[in-house]
Design a protein around this motif. Structure first.
Motif, PDB file in Angstrom:
ATOM      1  N   CYS A 176     -18.849 -11.515  73.331  1.00 21.95           N
ATOM      2  CA  CYS A 176     -17.679 -10.921  72.893  1.00 21.95           C
ATOM      3  C   CYS A 176     -17.013 -11.659  71.723  1.00 21.95           C
ATOM      4  N   ALA A 177     -17.504 -12.615  71.398  1.00 22.66           N
ATOM      5  CA  ALA A 177     -17.109 -13.335  70.021  1.00 22.66           C
ATOM      6  C   ALA A 177     -17.741 -12.936  68.844  1.00 22.66           C
ATOM      7  N   ARG A 178     -18.451 -11.923  68.910  1.00 23.96           N
ATOM      8  CA  ARG A 178     -19.167 -11.345  67.863  1.00 23.96           C
ATOM      9  C   ARG A 178     -18.217 -10.571  66.912  1.00 23.96           C
ATOM     10  N   THR A 179     -18.220 -10.622  65.758  1.00 24.85           N
ATOM     11  CA  THR A 179     -17.334  -9.666  64.851  1.00 24.85           C
ATOM     12  C   THR A 179     -17.672 -10.006  63.447  1.00 24.85           C
ATOM     13  N   GLU A 180     -16.756  -9.512  62.714  1.00 26.12           N
ATOM     14  CA  GLU A 180     -16.993  -9.432  61.127  1.00 26.12           C
ATOM     15  C   GLU A 180     -15.727 -10.256  60.402  1.00 26.12           C
ATOM     16  N   PHE A 181     -16.023 -10.990  59.550  1.00 24.37           N
ATOM     17  CA  PHE A 181     -15.084 -11.354  58.563  1.00 24.37           C
ATOM     18  C   PHE A 181     -15.359 -12.004  57.403  1.00 24.37           C
ATOM     19  N   ALA A 182     -14.732 -12.194  56.554  1.00 23.65           N
ATOM     20  CA  ALA A 182     -15.428 -12.510  55.177  1.00 23.65           C
ATOM     21  C   ALA A 182     -15.388 -14.169  55.099  1.00 23.65           C
ATOM     22  N   ALA A 183     -16.755 -14.588  54.895  1.00 25.29           N
ATOM     23  CA  ALA A 183     -16.980 -15.933  54.917  1.00 25.29           C
ATOM     24  C   ALA A 183     -16.348 -16.546  53.711  1.00 25.29           C
ATOM     25  N   ALA A 184     -15.830 -17.904  53.738  1.00 25.68           N
ATOM     26  CA  ALA A 184     -15.212 -18.446  52.626  1.00 25.68           C
ATOM     27  C   ALA A 184     -16.528 -19.352  52.001  1.00 25.68           C
ATOM     28  N   PRO A 185     -16.148 -19.885  50.717  1.00 23.90           N
ATOM     29  CA  PRO A 185     -17.283 -20.566  50.071  1.00 23.90           C
ATOM     30  C   PRO A 185     -17.582 -21.794  50.597  1.00 23.90           C
ATOM     31  N   HIS A 186     -16.877 -22.388  51.445  1.00 25.33           N
ATOM     32  CA  HIS A 186     -17.365 -23.635  52.342  1.00 25.33           C
ATOM     33  C   HIS A 186     -17.873 -23.409  53.636  1.00 25.33           C
ATOM     34  N   ASP A 187     -17.959 -22.183  53.893  1.00 32.98           N
ATOM     35  CA  ASP A 187     -18.393 -21.850  55.349  1.00 32.98           C
ATOM     36  C   ASP A 187     -20.119 -22.132  55.256  1.00 32.98           C
ATOM     37  N   ILE A 188     -20.618 -22.674  56.316  1.00 37.22           N
ATOM     38  CA  ILE A 188     -21.938 -22.770  56.199  1.00 37.22           C
ATOM     39  C   ILE A 188     -22.735 -21.970  57.311  1.00 37.22           C
ATOM     40  N   ARG A 189     -23.892 -21.370  56.979  1.00 39.08           N
ATOM     41  CA  ARG A 189     -24.621 -20.434  58.075  1.00 39.08           C
ATOM     42  C   ARG A 189     -25.088 -21.214  59.240  1.00 39.08           C
ATOM     43  N   LEU A 190     -24.657 -20.744  60.287  1.00 46.05           N
ATOM     44  CA  LEU A 190     -25.374 -21.638  61.399  1.00 46.05           C
ATOM     45  C   LEU A 190     -27.085 -21.268  61.522  1.00 46.05           C
ATOM     46  N   GLN A 191     -27.830 -22.181  61.986  1.00 49.35           N
ATOM     47  CA  GLN A 191     -29.069 -21.946  62.251  1.00 49.35           C
ATOM     48  C   GLN A 191     -29.549 -20.995  63.219  1.00 49.35           C
ATOM     49  N   ALA A 192     -28.675 -20.946  64.448  1.00 42.49           N
ATOM     50  CA  ALA A 192     -29.050 -20.043  65.500  1.00 42.49           C
ATOM     51  C   ALA A 192     -27.615 -19.960  66.391  1.00 42.49           C
ATOM     52  N   LEU A 193     -27.746 -18.779  67.067  1.00 42.51           N
ATOM     53  CA  LEU A 193     -26.591 -18.480  67.791  1.00 42.51           C
ATOM     54  C   LEU A 193     -27.110 -18.322  69.400  1.00 42.51           C
ATOM     55  N   ILE A 194     -26.274 -18.864  70.395  1.00 42.69           N
ATOM     56  CA  ILE A 194     -26.903 -18.741  71.767  1.00 42.69           C
ATOM     57  C   ILE A 194     -25.675 -18.149  72.279  1.00 42.69           C
ATOM     58  N   THR A 195     -25.692 -16.980  72.992  1.00 44.42           N
ATOM     59  CA  THR A 195     -24.828 -16.258  73.849  1.00 44.42           C
ATOM     60  C   THR A 195     -25.436 -15.919  75.088  1.00 44.42           C
ATOM     61  N   GLU A 196     -24.862 -15.368  76.032  1.00 39.76           N
ATOM     62  CA  GLU A 196     -25.507 -14.861  77.472  1.00 39.76           C
ATOM     63  C   GLU A 196     -26.632 -13.976  77.164  1.00 39.76           C
ATOM     64  N   ASN A 197     -26.516 -13.401  76.210  1.00 32.21           N
ATOM     65  CA  ASN A 197     -27.571 -12.422  75.838  1.00 32.21           C
ATOM     66  C   ASN A 197     -28.920 -12.561  75.092  1.00 32.21           C
ATOM     67  N   GLY A 198     -28.938 -13.842  74.797  1.00 34.51           N
ATOM     68  CA  GLY A 198     -30.032 -14.664  74.187  1.00 34.51           C
ATOM     69  C   GLY A 198     -29.840 -15.413  73.228  1.00 34.51           C
ATOM     70  N   ILE A 199     -30.863 -15.643  72.470  1.00 39.04           N
ATOM     71  CA  ILE A 199     -30.896 -16.663  71.223  1.00 39.04           C
ATOM     72  C   ILE A 199     -31.273 -15.705  70.053  1.00 39.04           C
ATOM     73  N   ASP A 200     -30.105 -15.759  69.016  1.00 38.49           N
ATOM     74  CA  ASP A 200     -30.591 -15.377  67.762  1.00 38.49           C
ATOM     75  C   ASP A 200     -30.803 -16.094  66.636  1.00 38.49           C
ATOM     76  N   ASP A 201     -31.978 -16.437  66.271  1.00 37.14           N
ATOM     77  CA  ASP A 201     -32.445 -17.410  65.044  1.00 37.14           C
ATOM     78  C   ASP A 201     -33.150 -16.534  64.208  1.00 37.14           C
ATOM     79  N   SER A 202     -32.647 -15.371  63.823  1.00 41.13           N
ATOM     80  CA  SER A 202     -33.578 -14.737  62.802  1.00 41.13           C
ATOM     81  C   SER A 202     -33.085 -15.134  61.455  1.00 41.13           C
ATOM     82  N   ALA A 203     -33.780 -14.949  60.567  1.00 41.49           N
ATOM     83  CA  ALA A 203     -33.862 -15.412  59.256  1.00 41.49           C
ATOM     84  C   ALA A 203     -32.665 -14.680  58.615  1.00 41.49           C
TER      85      ALA A 203
END
Length: 203
Positions: A176-203
């Motif tokens: 339920c943390a999935r959402t949308e917002f504008a990334a700031a210039p200093h934000d760094i994209r995470l390599q992967a996300l793990i939630t109860e529904n699986g592992i998201d490491d898509s390119a």
């Protein structure tokens, strides 16, 4: 690649929630959604996240992993941490050295003596053996589809990742943390996300 686990079904989805894109308000709303997860739902989600974390570690071969001590309703992965140690993985906890400094990481084993830091969060008691992790688990208040993280607003992980760009950063969150917002210039994209529904490491 995206791997999902349909075994956890939420009683209600937050995908239709009316979440404003103002980060301060969005953060408060997402924390409210996380706090609302209680009892069996939360326990099942934490167990599922832990299983996916173990799968991710086995696939990545990570030998030294920076983890986190759960606060403010973050996923509690204590059971998975113990299993990682049994596999021979060296764990570490983040150490806050100052208000505007990057994090350092102290070697940690579940059950060792702890002491509260300046924020009241338990950290390994002195003396602390600092180390450089092979990967960093980062709890997320919010996470975008592009895997940009919304945290508590202190910038500690941002400053740390800016210095450790070669170290994979793995987001941990309830779905339920999935959402949308504008990334700031200093934000760094995470390599992967793990939630109860699986592992998201898509390119």
């Amino acid at each position: 690649m995206k791997r999902t686990d349909p075994s956890i079904a939420w009683g209600g989805s937050c995908s239709g929630a009316d979440l404003t894109r103002d980060k301060t308000v969005l953060r408060r709303q997402l924390l409210g959604l996380r706090k609302a997860l209680t009892g069996a739902t939360r326990d099942a989600a934490c167990e599922s996240i832990g299983r996916h974390l173990l799968d991710w570690q086995a696939g990545s071969g990570t030998a030294t992993l920076a983890v986190y001590w759960p606060i403010r309703g973050e996923p509690d992965l204590a059971a998975a941490y113990r299993q990682l140690v049994m596999r021979g993985v060296q764990l570490a906890l983040p150490i806050v050295s100052g208000p505007a400094t990057p994090l350092t990481f102290a070697a940690w084993t579940p059950g060792q003596p702890m002491t509260p830091d300046t924020f009241g969060v338990p950290v390994p008691a002195a003396p602390q053996r600092l180390l450089m992790p092979d990967a960093i688990l980062i709890p997320c208040v919010g996470i975008s589809a592009q895997r940009y993280r919304l945290g508590y607003g202190g910038g500690m992980y941002d400053r740390t990742l800016a210095l450790l760009r070669s170290v994979p950063a793995i987001g941990i969150a309830f779905d339920c943390a999935r959402t949308e917002f504008a990334a700031a210039p200093h934000d760094i994209r995470l390599q992967a996300l793990i939630t109860e529904n699986g592992i998201d490491d898509s390119a």
